[in-house]
Each structure stands twice: as C-alpha cells, then as structure tokens.
Enzyme design. Structure first.
Site, mmCIF file in Angstrom:
data_model
loop_
_atom_site.group_PDB
_atom_site.id
_atom_site.type_symbol
_atom_site.label_atom_id
_atom_site.label_comp_id
_atom_site.label_asym_id
_atom_site.label_seq_id
_atom_site.Cartn_x
_atom_site.Cartn_y
_atom_site.Cartn_z
ATOM 1 N N SER A 149 -24.300 -53.314 29.013
ATOM 2 C CA SER A 149 -23.367 -52.839 27.994
ATOM 3 C C SER A 149 -23.149 -53.876 26.903
ATOM 4 O O SER A 149 -22.538 -53.582 25.877
ATOM 5 C CB SER A 149 -22.014 -52.498 28.633
ATOM 6 O OG SER A 149 -21.460 -53.646 29.253
ATOM 7 N N HIS A 170 -27.775 -46.727 28.531
ATOM 8 C CA HIS A 170 -26.407 -47.132 28.830
ATOM 9 C C HIS A 170 -25.545 -45.945 29.223
ATOM 10 O O HIS A 170 -25.181 -45.113 28.386
ATOM 11 C CB HIS A 170 -25.796 -47.854 27.622
ATOM 12 C CG HIS A 170 -24.433 -48.389 27.876
ATOM 13 N ND1 HIS A 170 -23.442 -48.389 26.929
ATOM 14 C CD2 HIS A 170 -23.880 -48.946 28.997
ATOM 15 C CE1 HIS A 170 -22.340 -48.923 27.459
ATOM 16 N NE2 HIS A 170 -22.591 -49.263 28.702
ATOM 17 N N GLU A 182 -26.172 -43.691 25.973
ATOM 18 C CA GLU A 182 -26.735 -44.331 24.795
ATOM 19 C C GLU A 182 -28.174 -44.740 25.103
ATOM 20 O O GLU A 182 -28.415 -45.474 26.057
ATOM 21 C CB GLU A 182 -25.908 -45.561 24.397
ATOM 22 C CG GLU A 182 -24.519 -45.208 23.886
ATOM 23 C CD GLU A 182 -23.655 -46.425 23.604
ATOM 24 O OE1 GLU A 182 -22.835 -46.356 22.674
ATOM 25 O OE2 GLU A 182 -23.795 -47.447 24.317
ATOM 26 N N ASN A 220 -19.225 -49.513 22.499
ATOM 27 C CA ASN A 220 -18.579 -50.818 22.668
ATOM 28 C C ASN A 220 -18.474 -51.606 21.370
ATOM 29 O O ASN A 220 -17.557 -52.412 21.198
ATOM 30 C CB ASN A 220 -19.307 -51.646 23.736
ATOM 31 C CG ASN A 220 -18.949 -51.200 25.137
ATOM 32 O OD1 ASN A 220 -17.920 -50.575 25.344
ATOM 33 N ND2 ASN A 220 -19.809 -51.497 26.099
#
Length: 314
Positions: A149, A170, A182, A220
C-alpha cells in the site's frame, strides 16, 4: 513465386506467434504469499470465485489460523447469501475451502501458478528477497503482483527478471467486503499483464481502477495526507479530535472520522507510510511527520489492535 510464398508463410507464422504472445493470461491458479488478514482475504475471494489457491506462510500454525479465519468469514458470507437455503450455504463454504491448500514452501508451489500475489510485511528488502527467489522457480508466463500500500512497485519489480510481468494489485481491508482493487502499472508492465490483472480483478467481483506507480496510488495518496492534516489540526489546538470526527461524519458524509479511521488502520501503519514518503520527498508539506503521532507509536498505542490510540478501547 516459391520465394514469395515462403516469405508470406514466414510472415504469417511470426504474426501468429506475436499474436499468441500478446494474448492475455487467464488466471486460474493463484498463489498468495502471506496468511495475514489481507492474504487470507485475497485467498478467500479467489477461491470463492472458482480459482484454485495455494496460501503460503512461514509456519503451519499461522496457516491453520488463516484457514480458520477464512472459514469463519465464509460462513458469514453464506449466512447472508444463502439465507433461505442453509444447505447450499454449507456446500458453498466446503467447496471454497476445498479450493485452498496451504504450504510453508513458496518456491515449491509457484512452478505451476498463473499469478503470485504477495501480501507480506511492508519491508522492501524482505519483498525483494522473496520475489528474487520466486523468480527462479515460477513459470515463464507467471505474473507477479504486490499488494503493498506504500512501497514503489518498480523498486520491488526490479528484484526480478520479469518486470514486464510485474504489477501492483492493491486490495482493501476487509477484502471480502471491499469492492475496490487498484491495479498499478509500472513503466515496464506490459499491456498484456495489466489487462490480465484487470480481468482477474473483475472475475473476483471487484471493481478495478488503474493507477501509475505513484506514492500511495489513488486512495492512500489522497487519504493519508487528509489523516495527517486532521492530526495537525488537533495538534495546533484548532479543534478537539471528537469534534473533528463529528464534523467529517456529519459535514462530509464519511462513515468514520479521521481519528476513528486512524485507530482502525493502525497508527504504526500510518507512521510507516508517512515516514517513507517523507524520506522520498523531504520538502513536501503533506509528508511532514507529526510529533503527536510519533509519541503515540513510541508508546505502543497503535489504535484498536492495542486497545488504545487516539481513543481508548475496552
């Protein structure tokens, strides 16, 4: 004429070979490295959607715990999905579990897999050592993917000789419930690899989004600076953490306030991410460390998992 014919046939043959090499990989066999929450979740959804899965971790005890967690999660899914047919629910659980085998030797199980998904500790050196070793044993067509991540996918891919068959995949916690995946494409990732992973994500019932190999990818990259800014707002005394949480839930429609989310994610995890980004780009104001966060982590107050973070938990 014969020469022309031979040239034409040779051209057709090479064209056919190029076309075959450009075909996407249909992922049927998956190896998941790491039996923690993320790895177990990925193994569960892959097995539940008709894939055969090998789940790998260091010890049989860890794997037994992972398998038990997967079974408990599957029974919750089955209870909702087959509410009016408990027998079908039981069959679903048993069939899914039968599609997952476990191993403590990653190198011995990757020779026949289509996809290796790594979900181990967020440590570049450890990930590089793992993929460098597996690269020697995996089949030529096998795609490697990391569930990291926070780390750069390119830095992990460079440990292998298959940069074109390496990407980020991800998932989000809890994997069985969260729809997003992702798919991160590095400058070396082939289009075939990228499309194969998009198709695999859809086969899992997920919604894939594409992103370049940039810090934090999409979620993120937006989420962590927001969480850090909430901490700074609190550090300056501009508002209490309770009021900040309430404001974002009622004013922005978020299901959790930033401090509730920080405690859920883990303050140690957040600190690890922001420290890594700060190291890459020291002058970026979004990546500046937080004295308050550093103090809590130093005191082993990581959030819900330790019983205390920004809030206390019974």
């Amino acid at each position: 004429m014969a020469f022309v014919t031979r040239q034409f046939m040779r051209s057709m043959s090479s064209s056919s070979t190029a076309s075959a090499s450009a075909k996407k990989i249909i992922v049927k066999h998956v190896t998941v490295i790491g039996g923690g929450l993320m790895g177990a979740g990925i193994a569960q959804v892959a097995a539940a959607t008709g894939h055969t899965v090998v789940l790998v971790d260091q010890t049989e005890d860890i794997l037994a715990k992972s398998k038990k967690g997967i079974e408990e999660s599957l029974r919750k899914v089955a209870k909702k999905k087959f509410a009016e047919n408990p027998k079908a629910g039981d069959e679903f659980v048993e069939k899914t579990l039968s599609s997952i085998v476990t191993s403590t030797d990653a190198a011995s199980v990757v020779h026949s897999t289509d996809l290796v998904v790594e979900a181990i500790v967020e440590n570049l050196k450890v990930k590089n050592e793992l993929f460098k070793r597996l690269d020697k044993f995996a089949a030529e067509h096998t795609i490697f993917a990391s569930n990291t991540s926070s780390l750069q996918i390119t830095s992990i891919a460079n440990a292998t000789t298959r940069q074109d068959r390496f990407a980020g995949l991800h998932f989000f916690n809890p994997v069985p419930l969260m729809k997003l995946v992702e798919v991160i494409k590095t400058p070396m990732t082939s289009q075939k690899t990228f499309e194969s992973l998009v198709d695999f994500s859809k086969a899992l019932g997920k919604h894939p989004v594409s992103c370049k190999d940039t810090p934090g990818f999409v979620v993120n990259r937006l989420l962590v600076p927001y969480l850090m800014e909430a901490i700074r707002l609190y550090e300056r005394g501009d508002a209490s953490k309770e009021d900040i949480d309430t404001a974002m839930k009622l004013g922005a429609g978020y299901p959790m306030g930033p401090f509730e989310l920080l405690d859920y994610v883990g303050l140690d995890t957040t600190k690890f991410i922001i420290d890594g980004w700060h190291e890459i780009d020291v002058k970026n104001p979004l990546y500046q460390p937080s004295p308050c966060l550093n103090k809590l982590v130093a005191e082993n107050k990581f959030g819900k998992k330790t019983g205390e973070g920004f809030y206390k938990y019974k």
